[in-house]
Design an enzyme around this catalytic site. Structure first.
Site, PDB file in Angstrom:
ATOM      1  N   GLY A  71     -18.362  26.821   1.816  1.00 51.50           N
ATOM      2  CA  GLY A  71     -17.063  26.181   1.637  1.00 51.50           C
ATOM      3  C   GLY A  71     -17.130  25.041   0.630  1.00 51.50           C
ATOM      4  O   GLY A  71     -16.257  24.897  -0.227  1.00 51.50           O
ATOM      5  N   ASN A 142     -10.715  19.790  10.593  1.00 47.05           N
ATOM      6  CA  ASN A 142     -11.955  20.111  11.312  1.00 47.05           C
ATOM      7  C   ASN A 142     -12.200  19.216  12.518  1.00 47.05           C
ATOM      8  O   ASN A 142     -12.990  19.565  13.386  1.00 47.05           O
ATOM      9  CB  ASN A 142     -13.152  20.026  10.351  1.00 47.05           C
ATOM     10  CG  ASN A 142     -13.145  18.759   9.536  1.00 47.05           C
ATOM     11  OD1 ASN A 142     -12.210  18.508   8.770  1.00 47.05           O
ATOM     12  ND2 ASN A 142     -14.168  17.949   9.695  1.00 47.05           N
ATOM     13  N   GLN A 170     -11.762  25.895   8.268  1.00 43.95           N
ATOM     14  CA  GLN A 170     -11.607  25.938   9.734  1.00 43.95           C
ATOM     15  C   GLN A 170     -10.572  26.980  10.160  1.00 43.95           C
ATOM     16  O   GLN A 170     -10.678  27.560  11.242  1.00 43.95           O
ATOM     17  CB  GLN A 170     -11.198  24.553  10.270  1.00 43.95           C
ATOM     18  CG  GLN A 170     -12.288  23.503  10.167  1.00 43.95           C
ATOM     19  CD  GLN A 170     -13.465  23.772  11.096  1.00 43.95           C
ATOM     20  OE1 GLN A 170     -13.364  24.507  12.083  1.00 43.95           O
ATOM     21  NE2 GLN A 170     -14.612  23.193  10.779  1.00 43.95           N
ATOM     22  N   ALA A 187     -18.312  31.394   5.677  1.00 42.70           N
ATOM     23  CA  ALA A 187     -18.656  32.429   6.666  1.00 42.70           C
ATOM     24  C   ALA A 187     -19.134  31.850   7.991  1.00 42.70           C
ATOM     25  O   ALA A 187     -18.856  32.410   9.050  1.00 42.70           O
ATOM     26  CB  ALA A 187     -19.736  33.350   6.090  1.00 42.70           C
ATOM     27  N   HIS A 188     -19.861  30.698   7.946  1.00 42.13           N
ATOM     28  CA  HIS A 188     -20.515  30.260   9.189  1.00 42.13           C
ATOM     29  C   HIS A 188     -19.557  29.654  10.207  1.00 42.13           C
ATOM     30  O   HIS A 188     -19.969  29.294  11.308  1.00 42.13           O
ATOM     31  CB  HIS A 188     -21.689  29.314   8.884  1.00 42.13           C
ATOM     32  CG  HIS A 188     -21.315  27.919   8.488  1.00 42.13           C
ATOM     33  ND1 HIS A 188     -21.422  26.856   9.344  1.00 42.13           N
ATOM     34  CD2 HIS A 188     -20.838  27.409   7.327  1.00 42.13           C
ATOM     35  CE1 HIS A 188     -21.056  25.742   8.718  1.00 42.13           C
ATOM     36  NE2 HIS A 188     -20.689  26.059   7.495  1.00 42.13           N
ATOM     37  N   THR A 224     -27.768  35.121  -9.062  1.00 42.52           N
ATOM     38  CA  THR A 224     -27.884  36.365  -8.282  1.00 42.52           C
ATOM     39  C   THR A 224     -27.195  36.198  -6.941  1.00 42.52           C
ATOM     40  O   THR A 224     -27.468  35.233  -6.225  1.00 42.52           O
ATOM     41  CB  THR A 224     -29.371  36.710  -8.064  1.00 42.52           C
ATOM     42  OG1 THR A 224     -29.984  36.849  -9.358  1.00 42.52           O
ATOM     43  CG2 THR A 224     -29.543  37.993  -7.272  1.00 42.52           C
ATOM     44  N   CYS A 305     -22.414  12.384   9.911  1.00 44.71           N
ATOM     45  CA  CYS A 305     -22.883  12.610   8.553  1.00 44.71           C
ATOM     46  C   CYS A 305     -24.256  13.261   8.616  1.00 44.71           C
ATOM     47  O   CYS A 305     -24.843  13.420   9.688  1.00 44.71           O
ATOM     48  CB  CYS A 305     -22.892  11.314   7.746  1.00 44.71           C
ATOM     49  SG  CYS A 305     -24.061  10.121   8.340  1.00 44.71           S
TER      50      CYS A 305
HETATM   51  N1  PLP Z   1     -14.071  22.126   4.881  1.00 44.61           N
HETATM   52  C1  PLP Z   1     -13.978  21.997   6.210  1.00 44.61           C
HETATM   53  C2  PLP Z   1     -12.638  21.753   6.821  1.00 44.61           C
HETATM   54  C3  PLP Z   1     -15.121  22.097   7.012  1.00 44.61           C
HETATM   55  O1  PLP Z   1     -15.026  21.956   8.333  1.00 44.61           O
HETATM   56  C4  PLP Z   1     -16.376  22.342   6.376  1.00 44.61           C
HETATM   57  C5  PLP Z   1     -17.621  22.407   7.172  1.00 44.61           C
HETATM   58  O2  PLP Z   1     -17.845  21.627   8.083  1.00 44.61           O
HETATM   59  C6  PLP Z   1     -16.408  22.492   4.980  1.00 44.61           C
HETATM   60  C7  PLP Z   1     -15.247  22.370   4.277  1.00 44.61           C
HETATM   61  C8  PLP Z   1     -17.700  22.780   4.269  1.00 44.61           C
HETATM   62  O3  PLP Z   1     -18.073  24.131   4.429  1.00 44.61           O
HETATM   63  P1  PLP Z   1     -19.604  24.583   4.228  1.00 44.61           P
HETATM   64  O4  PLP Z   1     -20.341  24.067   5.400  1.00 44.61           O
HETATM   65  O5  PLP Z   1     -19.562  26.070   4.187  1.00 44.61           O
HETATM   66  O6  PLP Z   1     -20.063  24.015   2.942  1.00 44.61           O
END
Ligand code: PLP
Length: 362
Positions: A71, A142, A170, A187-188, A224, A305
């Site tokens: 993300g 989040n 989210q 994805a996670h 890649t 953090c």
């Molecule tokens: N945006 C939101 C709202 C998130 O909750 C998170 C992850 O905690 C991210 C962005 C960042 O995503 P990633 O962990 O895949 O870099």
């Protein structure tokens, strides 16, 4: 030994068995998708089938899907690569955005939110009166799960001639995806592996690559591709979950805790089904997280953090909570969370509040 109950699914959620199987299968392939030999063609076929799957999930064409490392990278790519003309657009962001959005550029200008964490549309309109901008607003928060009024945001951005970037990290998989110029997904957060994400782009012409290299992802992101991750991502988005049942469990939990003095932040706004921001007046979030951890419950503070230290939540601060911004925990459920998990957590929370002398009700 005490059982451990994981209620931190907004931080990351277990990789589903279908996604694990897809990752394992892709790991057995030998071939770079860019190679012309048989191994390369097989890898490329898997890559493009996964792209089709993610495109179907997002309701877009495969050519609009750019795989990234997650993300954060998807957001950074759009924040820095979005173009309408030769000039870089101004960057307006909601005050409760994730740090991936706030930190993507040094010139982010924050648009305030109301007491529920919903973006102030009048302030956004006023900021857009100064000319077009790239506007980054999350689909859902989040920490609180609060859902933003993206149709209204999109209308304002469009009438000002700007571009809209939506952080749907989210929200994806839990509610319909927005109609935006750029949408970031990871994805996670939805049953896929960590380290893989996607930027959905309405018009690939409006995006300049930040990482060039070998011209992969139609020139938008060199390197890649992470084929096992991508295969796992596609498997995860193909799964369906009963989020209505999750919402019912979350609502029942909140009702029990509220009766004992908990404050639910963002409760007055529409929210994602699985996230609850639960405040306990006068008790630092770090203390709550540690006490619950000792009892076997994994939850998080508003904002943790990477150093593992707990800070006052910038999200709750932007909602005007003052000192209470450092006194809330985030509890996040998944479709696998059971009534038994919720009962056990509620009992532990009530015992904690009582021990701290904060319990005011039954
Ligand atoms: N945006 C939101 C709202 C998130 O909750 C998170 C992850 O905690 C991210 C962005 C960042 O995503 P990633 O962990 O895949 O870099």
């Amino acid at each position: 030994m005490k059982s451990r109950i994981y209620l931190d699914h907004a931080a990351t959620t277990p990789v589903s068995s279908a996604a694990r199987a897809a990752v394992a299968e892709a790991l057995c392939l030998v071939g770079n998708p860019s190679s012309v030999h048989g191994g390369g063609r097989a890898a490329n076929a898997l890559l493009e089938a996964a792209r089709d799957g993610v495109a179907r999930f997002a309701g877009v064409a495969a050519s609009q899907v750019i795989f990234t490392s997650g993300g954060t990278e998807a957001i950074a790519l759009a924040a820095n690569g979005a173009r309408l003309g030769p000039e870089r657009l101004r960057y307006l962001v909601g005050a409760t955005e994730h740090s991936a959005v706030l930190q993507a550029r040094d010139d982010a200008a924050a648009v305030p939110v109301d007491a529920c964490g919903v973006i102030d549309l009048d302030s956004l309109a006023a900021a857009l009166a100064n000319g077009p901008a790239l506007v980054a607003v999350q689909a859902a928060n989040n920490e609180t799960g609060v859902i933003q009024p993206l149709a209204d945001v999109a209308a304002l951005v469009r009438s000002a001639g700007g571009l809209l970037l939506v952080d749907a990290v989210q929200a994806a998989g839990k509610m319909p995806l927005p109609d935006a110029d750029f949408t970031a997904i990871s994805a996670h957060k939805l049953g896929g592996p960590p380290g893989i994400g996607v930027l959905i782009v309405r018009d690939p012409e409006s995006l300049i690559a930040r990482q060039r290299g070998g011209g992969q992802e139609r020139g938008h992101r060199g390197g890649t591709p992470n084929l096992p991750g991508i295969a796992g991502f596609a498997a995860a988005v193909a799964e369906n979950h009963d989020w209505a049942a999750v919402a019912a469990r979350r609502t029942a939990l909140e009702a029990r805790l509220k009766a004992a003095g908990a404050i639910i932040h963002g409760e007055g706004a529409p929210r994602l089904p699985g996230i609850s921001s639960i405040g306990l007046a006068g008790v630092a979030a770090a203390t709550q997280v540690m006490m619950l951890d000792l009892e076997g419950f994994m939850v998080s503070a508003g904002a943790a953090c990477s150093s593992g230290k707990v800070k006052s939540s910038h999200v709750l601060t932007a909602m005007g909570l003052g000192a209470a911004a450092a006194e809330a925990i985030r509890v996040s459920l998944s479709p696998a969370t059971t009534d038994g998990d919720i009962d056990a957590f509620a009992a532990a929370w009530l015992a904690m509040a009582a021990r701290l002398g904060r319990r005011v009700g039954a």
